[in-house]
Design an enzyme around this catalytic site. Structure first.
Site, PDB file in Angstrom:
ATOM      1  N   LYS A  83       0.578  -0.987   0.158  1.00  0.00           N
ATOM      2  CA  LYS A  83      -0.180  -0.014   0.148  1.00  0.00           C
ATOM      3  C   LYS A  83       1.165   0.717   0.227  1.00  0.00           C
ATOM      4  O   LYS A  83       1.684   1.544   0.589  1.00  0.00           O
ATOM      5  CB  LYS A  83      -0.961  -0.112   1.348  1.00  0.00           C
ATOM      6  CG  LYS A  83      -1.850   0.229   1.127  1.00  0.00           C
ATOM      7  CD  LYS A  83      -3.121  -0.108   2.308  1.00  0.00           C
ATOM      8  CE  LYS A  83      -5.023   0.251   2.219  1.00  0.00           C
ATOM      9  NZ  LYS A  83      -4.730   0.801   3.563  1.00  0.00           N
TER      10      LYS A  83
HETATM   11  C1  E4P Z   1      -8.079   1.602   3.968  1.00  0.00           C
HETATM   12  O1  E4P Z   1      -7.688   0.767   3.543  1.00  0.00           O
HETATM   13  C2  E4P Z   1      -7.927   2.375   5.194  1.00  0.00           C
HETATM   14  O2  E4P Z   1      -7.703   1.669   6.413  1.00  0.00           O
HETATM   15  C3  E4P Z   1      -9.396   2.952   6.112  1.00  0.00           C
HETATM   16  O3  E4P Z   1     -10.258   2.464   5.198  1.00  0.00           O
HETATM   17  C4  E4P Z   1      -9.633   4.191   6.194  1.00  0.00           C
HETATM   18  O4  E4P Z   1     -10.702   3.829   7.429  1.00  0.00           O
HETATM   19  P1  E4P Z   1     -11.021   5.496   8.341  1.00  0.00           P
HETATM   20  O5  E4P Z   1     -11.392   6.181   7.366  1.00  0.00           O
HETATM   21  O6  E4P Z   1     -12.118   5.168   8.636  1.00  0.00           O
HETATM   22  O7  E4P Z   1      -9.309   5.254   9.165  1.00  0.00           O
END
Ligand code: E4P
Length: 217
Positions: A83
């Site tokens: 990522k």
């Molecule tokens: C996605 O890969 C992220 O880990 C996640 O969906 C972020 O979510 P949040 O905005 O609730 O922290």
């Protein structure tokens, strides 16, 4: 639609995985912090449990450093998706890591143009953050719809991974618009099973059943 679980809590992943609900997992530095676990150890444990892509996020800011971190994370298991953030350096890292044969999830996407760049850079997944756009009174779902249209126009293979899903309505809308994947916390996925009429109907059926005096087992 593929379901990814947005957590680094192994027990929660295992519970959903046993039901066949888990097509992949996403983690991020905040989720690793919440788990209290070592990133390499917990990510390995998750990749052993789940067959699908498991996203592990780099924390460097420069492309070369991201690439080095990405290569290390990718060595954890074959189903790692590295990522990287949607910055110019992140796109460079995406391109290199993709060309080396890795899955890459480009994260922190907040505009359709960013998503277009990620597709051009060869991303396996683009992660538009719905909830965080809604938090600042912008329309997260419209972003998913715009990316869907652009990717379909040019037949990009990058999969739309609706992220920052905070509610069952987010899940429903993302599916309706045609997001390829959604990643949601375990409790949101479980809440998708709830409906007050299901509870009411079940209650009525059980009351009537009791009146019959019968037993199935
Ligand atoms: C996605 O890969 C992220 O880990 C996640 O969906 C972020 O979510 P949040 O905005 O609730 O922290």
């Amino acid at each position: 639609m593929k379901f990814f679980v947005d957590t680094a809590e192994v027990d929660a992943i295992a519970e959903l995985n046993d039901l066949g609900m888990v097509d992949g997992v996403t983690t991020n530095p905040s989720l690793i912090m919440k788990s209290g676990r070592d990133i390499l150890e917990v990510t390995k444990e998750i990749t052993d449990l789940v067959d699908g892509p498991v996203s592990a996020e780099v924390v460097a800011l420069k492309a070369d450093d991201m690439i080095a971190e990405g290569r290390k994370l990718a060595k954890i298991a074959e189903n790692i998706a590295v990522k990287v953030p949607l910055t110019w350096d992140g796109l460079k890292a995406c391109n290199v890591l993709t060309n080396e044969g890795n899955m890459v999830n480009v994260t922190l996407c907040f505009s359709a143009n960013q998503a277009l760049l990620a597709a051009k850079a060869g991303a396996t997944f683009i992660s538009p953050f719905i909830g965080r756009l809604d938090d600042i009174n912008l329309d997260g779902m419209q972003l998913i719809a715009d990316i869907r249209q652009i990717y379909d126009n040019f037949e990009y293979e990058t999969e739309i991974l609706a992220a920052s899903i905070r509610s069952v309505n987010h899940a429903f809308e993302a599916a309706r618009i045609g997001s390829d994947v959604m990643t949601a916390p375990p409790d949101v996925i479980k809440k998708m099973a709830d409906h007050p009429l299901t509870d009411k109907g079940l209650d009525a059926f059980l009351k009537d059943w009791e009146k019959t005096g019968q037993k199935i087992l």
